[in-house]
Design an enzyme around this catalytic site. Structure first.
Site, PDB file in Angstrom:
ATOM      1  N   HIS A  76       0.906  -1.304   0.037  1.00  0.00           N
ATOM      2  CA  HIS A  76       0.063   0.002   0.046  1.00  0.00           C
ATOM      3  C   HIS A  76       0.866   1.486  -0.042  1.00  0.00           C
ATOM      4  O   HIS A  76       1.930   1.368   0.709  1.00  0.00           O
ATOM      5  CB  HIS A  76      -0.968   0.040   1.231  1.00  0.00           C
ATOM      6  CG  HIS A  76      -1.880  -1.154   1.285  1.00  0.00           C
ATOM      7  ND1 HIS A  76      -2.946  -0.904   2.147  1.00  0.00           N
ATOM      8  CD2 HIS A  76      -2.324  -1.844   0.506  1.00  0.00           C
ATOM      9  CE1 HIS A  76      -3.602  -2.023   1.952  1.00  0.00           C
ATOM     10  NE2 HIS A  76      -3.357  -2.827   0.696  1.00  0.00           N
ATOM     11  N   TYR A 205      -8.646   5.034   8.364  1.00  0.00           N
ATOM     12  CA  TYR A 205      -8.837   5.135   9.861  1.00  0.00           C
ATOM     13  C   TYR A 205      -9.782   6.388   9.909  1.00  0.00           C
ATOM     14  O   TYR A 205      -9.705   7.397   9.435  1.00  0.00           O
ATOM     15  CB  TYR A 205      -7.415   5.933  10.293  1.00  0.00           C
ATOM     16  CG  TYR A 205      -6.349   4.731  10.638  1.00  0.00           C
ATOM     17  CD1 TYR A 205      -5.573   4.452   9.483  1.00  0.00           C
ATOM     18  CD2 TYR A 205      -5.941   4.379  11.671  1.00  0.00           C
ATOM     19  CE1 TYR A 205      -4.653   3.589   9.584  1.00  0.00           C
ATOM     20  CE2 TYR A 205      -4.944   3.444  11.945  1.00  0.00           C
ATOM     21  CZ  TYR A 205      -4.208   3.030  10.672  1.00  0.00           C
ATOM     22  OH  TYR A 205      -3.041   2.021  10.743  1.00  0.00           O
ATOM     23  N   PRO A 296      -2.181   0.156  19.314  1.00  0.00           N
ATOM     24  CA  PRO A 296      -2.059  -0.238  17.810  1.00  0.00           C
ATOM     25  C   PRO A 296      -2.411   0.704  16.661  1.00  0.00           C
ATOM     26  O   PRO A 296      -2.179   0.436  15.332  1.00  0.00           O
ATOM     27  CB  PRO A 296      -3.259  -1.250  17.861  1.00  0.00           C
ATOM     28  CG  PRO A 296      -3.830  -1.273  19.013  1.00  0.00           C
ATOM     29  CD  PRO A 296      -3.371  -0.404  19.929  1.00  0.00           C
ATOM     30  N   LYS A 300       2.534  -0.169  14.985  1.00  0.00           N
ATOM     31  CA  LYS A 300       4.106  -0.403  15.068  1.00  0.00           C
ATOM     32  C   LYS A 300       4.608  -1.476  15.872  1.00  0.00           C
ATOM     33  O   LYS A 300       5.906  -1.772  15.861  1.00  0.00           O
ATOM     34  CB  LYS A 300       4.571   0.852  15.813  1.00  0.00           C
ATOM     35  CG  LYS A 300       4.516   2.162  14.825  1.00  0.00           C
ATOM     36  CD  LYS A 300       5.485   2.285  13.792  1.00  0.00           C
ATOM     37  CE  LYS A 300       5.255   3.337  12.869  1.00  0.00           C
ATOM     38  NZ  LYS A 300       5.313   2.739  11.494  1.00  0.00           N
ATOM     39  N   TYR A 388       4.515   6.543   9.594  1.00  0.00           N
ATOM     40  CA  TYR A 388       3.975   5.484   9.184  1.00  0.00           C
ATOM     41  C   TYR A 388       4.694   4.419   8.438  1.00  0.00           C
ATOM     42  O   TYR A 388       4.633   3.311   8.958  1.00  0.00           O
ATOM     43  CB  TYR A 388       2.658   5.866   8.381  1.00  0.00           C
ATOM     44  CG  TYR A 388       1.416   4.887   8.866  1.00  0.00           C
ATOM     45  CD1 TYR A 388       0.398   4.798   9.641  1.00  0.00           C
ATOM     46  CD2 TYR A 388       1.391   3.529   7.843  1.00  0.00           C
ATOM     47  CE1 TYR A 388      -0.512   3.826   9.625  1.00  0.00           C
ATOM     48  CE2 TYR A 388       0.567   2.755   8.168  1.00  0.00           C
ATOM     49  CZ  TYR A 388      -0.363   2.943   8.953  1.00  0.00           C
ATOM     50  OH  TYR A 388      -1.301   1.815   9.001  1.00  0.00           O
TER      51      TYR A 388
HETATM   52  C1  PHB Z   1      -4.463  -4.668  11.305  1.00  0.00           C
HETATM   53  O1  PHB Z   1      -4.538  -5.055  10.333  1.00  0.00           O
HETATM   54  O2  PHB Z   1      -4.474  -5.475  12.295  1.00  0.00           O
HETATM   55  C2  PHB Z   1      -4.008  -3.327  11.631  1.00  0.00           C
HETATM   56  C3  PHB Z   1      -3.839  -2.141  10.860  1.00  0.00           C
HETATM   57  C4  PHB Z   1      -3.550  -0.862  11.416  1.00  0.00           C
HETATM   58  C5  PHB Z   1      -3.270  -0.551  12.506  1.00  0.00           C
HETATM   59  C6  PHB Z   1      -3.741  -1.548  13.541  1.00  0.00           C
HETATM   60  C7  PHB Z   1      -4.166  -2.831  13.173  1.00  0.00           C
HETATM   61  O3  PHB Z   1      -2.916   0.705  13.083  1.00  0.00           O
END
Ligand code: PHB
Length: 394
Positions: A76, A205, A296, A300, A388
């Site tokens: 991505h 997000y 999460p 990271k 990121y």
């Molecule tokens: C996940 O796909 O589990 C995941 C992705 C992004 C995040 C946290 C978890 O910020």
């Protein structure tokens, strides 16, 4: 029966930190043994993180364990921040000179690493019991454990504590040595794995009045979705229909549809920021979640664990090649510089995107202004993007 064994580096924990370390050491001709109290099947089946930074991908590739990740991982080059019902793309490729992230399950990475350790004669001992670590303040550290009813003792030059937040290594360091830095968040994430093709090519997000939501994925057929919830939320109160309803509300955006499907797994995780300093004592080195936890939101945890063991493997290689302990002595210092920057980023993403129970209308306006800024200023977007995709390894 008492069984004694010797190795150069004894590693407690067969998660990403322990297995990457073991294989990195093997590639440099350094012997290690990994002990793990869970079964291989459990470790390889547990759904965990899924976002790999470019540096993590590069390392796994250089280690010769990146083939399946390269074939099956989803690369991505951006994420979407959604608020006020509108999406805004953060274009990593443009903002970081071509860097991206790879979506690939942690447990798939672990399968490949386990296979690589087995294929090269490595020792990863699963289902050991009563693990304890000893004598790491002098030159002959030992790991004791039980396996198949036998008491075993592994004598080593160094111990790597890769046994997670609840592991035995950190609490074995004498009291008074470590300082803990903690922030608990007044919410958790309710996460699901769904047999539904992801409704977006990239992660979304979302900041919503009813709380944060995240659309992620594992494969082109499997979605991973999260909802902000109470830290002690009763998962049984969340039937599949209620979960989808809430996801539909929080993620809604004009002209966009969230695809639903059977829920394969669900669970609630708490959120905390945690760091212990220093990350070493004598000949015991902590790496990954045993030394630090990030919420999460910044994706990271796994990447930070891998960064730690890269530093440790390099320091151990230097020691075995030259006898020079300088890098080993500086292990904690070198790791913590990255750890704190990643903590800052994970805290910032978390603070920007969640509703807080004690917030007032000012806080909410400030969060929306922050989101507006980050999605309209190139400088702000660049800051998000470079963190990121992963800060460079020093
Ligand atoms: C996940 O796909 O589990 C995941 C992705 C992004 C995040 C946290 C978890 O910020």
């Amino acid at each position: 029966m008492q069984i004694s064994q010797r190795t150069q580096v004894g590693i407690v924990g067969a998660g990403p930190a322990g297995l990457v370390l073991s294989h990195l050491l093997y590639l440099q001709g350094i012997d290690s043994v990994v002990v793990e109290n869970r079964s291989r099947q459990y470790v390889e089946g547990r759904v965990r993180a899924g976002v790999l930074e470019q540096g993590t991908v590069d390392l796994l590739t250089d280690m010769g364990v990146g083939e399946r990740m390269k074939a099956e991982g989803l690369v991505h080059y951006g994420i979407e921040l959604r608020f006020g019902g509108q999406g805004h793309r953060i274009d990593f490729q443009d903002l970081t000179d071509g860097k991206g992230i790879t979506i690939y399950s942690q447990h798939e990475v672990l399968k490949v690493l386990n296979n690589a350790r087995v294929a090269t004669g490595g020792q990863v001992l699963f289902e050991v019991e009563n693990v304890s670590v000893h004598d790491f303040d002098n030159s002959k550290p030992k790991i004791r454990y039980e396996k198949d009813g036998n008491a075993c003792e592994l004598t080593c030059d160094f111990i790597a504590g890769c046994d997670g937040f609840h592991g035995v290594c950190r609490p074995s360091i004498p009291s008074g040595v470590l300082t803990e830095y903690v922030r608990e968040y007044p919410f958790g994430w309710l996460g699901i794995l769904a047999d539904a093709p992801p409704s977006s090519e990239e992660l979304i997000y979302t900041y919503h009045d009813r709380g944060f939501a995240l659309l992620s994925m594992r494969t082109p057929q499997i979605s991973r979705l999260y909802l902000q919830c109470d830290p002690d939320e009763d998962i049984d109160a969340w039937g599949d229909e209620r979960i989808w309803q809430e996801l539909q509300i929080r993620l809604s955006s004009t002209g966009w549809k969230l695809t639903e499907g059977p829920i394969l797994q669900k669970g609630v995780t708490g959120m905390r920021s945690f760091v212990v300093e220093p990350m070493q004592y004598g000949r015991l080195f902590l790496a990954g979640d045993s030394a630090h936890i990030v919420p999460p939101t910044g994706a990271k945890g796994l990447n930070l664990a891998v960064a730690d063991v890269q530093v440790l493997a390099r320091a151990l290689a230097r020691f075995y090649a030259t006898g020079n302990q300088c890098q080993l002595n500086n292990y904690s210092h070198n790791c913590l510089r990255r750890v704190w920057k990643v903590q800052r980023f994970s805290w910032w993403m978390t603070s920007m995107l969640h509703r807080f129970p004690d917030e007032n209308p000012f806080d909410q306006r400030r969060q929306l202004a922050e989101l507006d800024y980050v999605t309209s200023s190139r400088a702000a977007a660049k800051t998000l993007a470079e963190n990121y995709v992963g800060l460079p390894m020093q």
